[in-house]
Design an enzyme around this catalytic site. Structure first.
Site, short mmCIF file in Angstrom:
data_model
loop_
_atom_site.label_atom_id
_atom_site.label_comp_id
_atom_site.label_asym_id
_atom_site.label_seq_id
_atom_site.Cartn_x
_atom_site.Cartn_y
_atom_site.Cartn_z
N PRO A 20 0.84 -1.21 0.00
CA PRO A 20 0.00 0.00 0.00
C PRO A 20 0.87 1.25 0.00
O PRO A 20 1.82 1.33 0.76
CB PRO A 20 -0.79 -0.11 1.32
CG PRO A 20 0.01 -1.03 2.19
CD PRO A 20 0.77 -1.94 1.27
N ALA A 22 0.24 5.52 -0.13
CA ALA A 22 -0.68 6.65 -0.22
C ALA A 22 -0.32 7.53 -1.41
O ALA A 22 0.84 7.85 -1.63
CB ALA A 22 -0.64 7.45 1.07
N CYS A 104 1.65 3.36 9.92
CA CYS A 104 1.89 4.67 9.30
C CYS A 104 2.59 5.62 10.29
O CYS A 104 2.12 5.81 11.40
CB CYS A 104 0.57 5.28 8.84
SG CYS A 104 0.79 6.93 8.14
N LYS A 143 -0.80 -4.56 9.13
CA LYS A 143 0.55 -4.14 8.70
C LYS A 143 1.18 -3.30 9.80
O LYS A 143 0.60 -2.30 10.24
CB LYS A 143 0.47 -3.35 7.39
CG LYS A 143 1.83 -2.99 6.81
CD LYS A 143 1.72 -2.72 5.31
CE LYS A 143 3.03 -2.30 4.68
NZ LYS A 143 3.38 -0.91 4.96
N ASP A 206 12.69 -2.48 1.13
CA ASP A 206 13.95 -2.50 0.39
C ASP A 206 14.04 -3.57 -0.70
O ASP A 206 15.14 -4.02 -1.03
CB ASP A 206 15.15 -2.67 1.35
CG ASP A 206 15.20 -1.51 2.35
OD1 ASP A 206 14.53 -0.49 2.12
OD2 ASP A 206 15.92 -1.64 3.36
N GLY A 228 7.20 -1.86 -2.55
CA GLY A 228 6.68 -0.50 -2.48
C GLY A 228 7.41 0.39 -3.46
O GLY A 228 7.15 0.38 -4.67
N ARG A 229 8.41 1.13 -2.95
CA ARG A 229 9.09 2.13 -3.78
C ARG A 229 9.77 1.56 -5.00
O ARG A 229 9.96 2.25 -5.99
CB ARG A 229 10.08 2.92 -2.91
CG ARG A 229 9.37 3.85 -1.93
CD ARG A 229 10.28 4.31 -0.84
NE ARG A 229 10.69 3.19 0.02
CZ ARG A 229 11.58 3.26 0.98
NH1 ARG A 229 12.19 4.41 1.21
NH2 ARG A 229 11.86 2.22 1.71
C1 LIG Z 1 4.86 7.27 -0.63
C2 LIG Z 1 4.58 6.11 0.29
C3 LIG Z 1 3.30 5.93 0.78
C4 LIG Z 1 3.02 4.86 1.65
N1 LIG Z 1 1.76 4.68 2.09
C5 LIG Z 1 1.46 3.60 2.87
C6 LIG Z 1 0.11 3.33 3.25
O1 LIG Z 1 -0.84 4.03 2.87
N2 LIG Z 1 -0.09 2.27 4.07
C7 LIG Z 1 0.93 1.45 4.49
O2 LIG Z 1 0.69 0.51 5.23
N3 LIG Z 1 2.20 1.69 4.11
C8 LIG Z 1 2.47 2.71 3.31
N4 LIG Z 1 3.76 2.91 2.89
C9 LIG Z 1 4.81 1.95 3.28
C10 LIG Z 1 5.00 0.85 2.21
O3 LIG Z 1 3.85 0.06 2.10
C11 LIG Z 1 6.20 -0.04 2.54
O4 LIG Z 1 5.95 -0.77 3.71
C12 LIG Z 1 7.50 0.75 2.71
O5 LIG Z 1 7.64 1.74 1.70
C13 LIG Z 1 8.74 -0.15 2.69
O6 LIG Z 1 8.82 -0.88 1.51
P1 LIG Z 1 9.71 -0.43 0.23
O7 LIG Z 1 11.13 -0.32 0.67
O8 LIG Z 1 9.45 -1.57 -0.74
O9 LIG Z 1 9.16 0.88 -0.24
C14 LIG Z 1 4.05 3.98 2.04
C15 LIG Z 1 5.34 4.18 1.53
C16 LIG Z 1 5.61 5.21 0.67
C17 LIG Z 1 7.00 5.38 0.11
#
Ligand SMILES: Cc1cc2nc3c(=O)[nH]c(=O)nc-3n(C[C@H](O)[C@H](O)[C@H](O)COP(=O)(O)O)c2cc1C
Length: 334
Positions: A20, A22, A104, A143, A206, A228-229
């Site tokens: 997820p 946002a 969050c 989460k 990551d 995510g990213r």
């Molecule tokens: C811009 C952005 C918005 C995010 N919004 C949410 C969200 O709405 N709900 C949530 O549980 N995590 C949210 N996350 C966290 C991601 O789901 C994820 O757990 C986190 O970015 C780590 O994973 P990654 O390294 O693959 O990005 C958000 C992350 C980013 C970068």
């Protein structure tokens, strides 16, 4: 290993999901990532209050389509009764899974006692999970993060409560609230959660390239991973991940023609969903991500952000991509 995965009654074709995010994981983006192999996508966090009070914006986040399935809807809030009601609404609207946000770290959310603030109030967290469990027959996930800070790492305690209160799986992004998105995710904690609870564990944090997903699963024993990213401007990451995890194959990065098709389709879906004006406006961030690391990307981005007309933007993208020769590797873009 790429494998099928069950979360409660939901059977998923693989164990790679879109996390997820946002402002990002809306209907167009989810549909794109599904085409490349993500087996489950999460909406961005949706306010339980907003749903109960019938706020238009909250319902916008729930917009879906037949090719956006199975869909996990993430809700956030701090009042167990409101969350129960919101879970009922989301269930009636046809979601396939409900996810509770307890991770969050955004101040505005923490101030209301929601998001990761729930990790500081295990009793309330438990009451919320129990209440949502009672309100829906849908698979239920939660989460969480590592904890508030390095001196308050309580993910394992919270994971146990989630399981005891009826969650069907746990997603863990092992950074603390204080850490926000900085530093690295502590994958060891994912392994520890897996050892300590009986429900499936989904690791988050990551994953940027195919080898990362396999490494996270091998190192931690987690059942699934979410990206995510790593998917920003890069929805085809799911193709690379699923191929690598099923047979060790490395896929080529997409050709400029393939890129153009994806960007065009993404923009079209944005306009279908949000209308012309908002669709273009909202697409700009994606365009910046799509062109990150590409030759001449800075110049292109500067020009693209000042364009208002879709037709102009649609002409600019292929023109720019045609100026590039060859693809770009994931290593180059990150
Ligand atoms: C811009 C952005 C918005 C995010 N919004 C949410 C969200 O709405 N709900 C949530 O549980 N995590 C949210 N996350 C966290 C991601 O789901 C994820 O757990 C986190 O970015 C780590 O994973 P990654 O390294 O693959 O990005 C958000 C992350 C980013 C970068």
């Amino acid at each position: 290993m790429l494998s099928k995965m069950n979360i409660g009654s939901l059977s998923l074709r693989n164990n790679i999901f879109l996390a997820p995010m946002a402002g990002i994981t809306d209907l167009p983006f989810r549909v794109l990532t599904r085409k490349f192999g993500s087996s489950l996508c999460f909406t961005e966090m949706v306010s339980a209050n907003g749903l109960v009070r019938r706020t238009h914006k909250s319902y916008e986040y729930l917009k879906s389509s037949p090719d956006d399935s199975p869909l996990a809807v993430q809700i956030f809030g701090s009042d167990p009764d409101i969350l129960r009601e919101a879970a009922g609404i989301v269930t009636a609207l046809g979601a396939d899974l409900i996810d509770i946000n307890a991770g969050c770290p955004v101040k505005k959310v923490l101030k209301t006692g929601a998001g990761a603030a729930l990790m500081r109030d295990p009793a309330k967290f438990g009451a919320i999970v129990k209440n949502v469990r009672k309100a829906t027959h849908l698979p239920l996930t939660v989460k969480i993060r590592s904890g508030w800070g390095y001196d308050a790492l309580n993910a394992i305690e919270i994971a146990g409560i989630a399981e005891d209160c009826g969650a069907d799986a746990l997603s863990l992004h092992p950074r603390t609230v204080k850490q926000g998105f900085s530093g690295t995710a502590d994958w060891d904690l994912i392994g520890l959660a897996k050892k300590n609870i009986g429900i499936p564990v989904i690791g988050s944090g990551d994953i940027r390239k195919p080898e990362d997903a396999l490494k996270m699963i091998e190192e931690t024993g987690c059942d699934g991973v979410m990206v995510g990213r790593g998917a920003l401007g890069n929805p085809w990451i799911f193709k690379g991940l699923t191929a690598f995890m099923s047979n060790g194959a490395m896929t080529d990065s997409p050709s400029m023609i393939e890129r153009e098709e994806v960007i065009r389709r993404h923009l079209e879906m944005n306009i279908e969903l949000y209308g012309k004006k908002m669709g273009v406006k909202n697409f700009r961030k994606h365009l910046l991500w799509y062109t990150k690391g590409l030759k001449g990307g800075n110049k292109f981005r500067e020009a693209a952000v000042s364009v208002n007309e879709i037709s102009e933007l649609l002409e600019m993208v292929p023109e720019y991509l045609q100026t590039l020769s060859g693809g770009v590797s994931d290593a180059e873009r990150l």
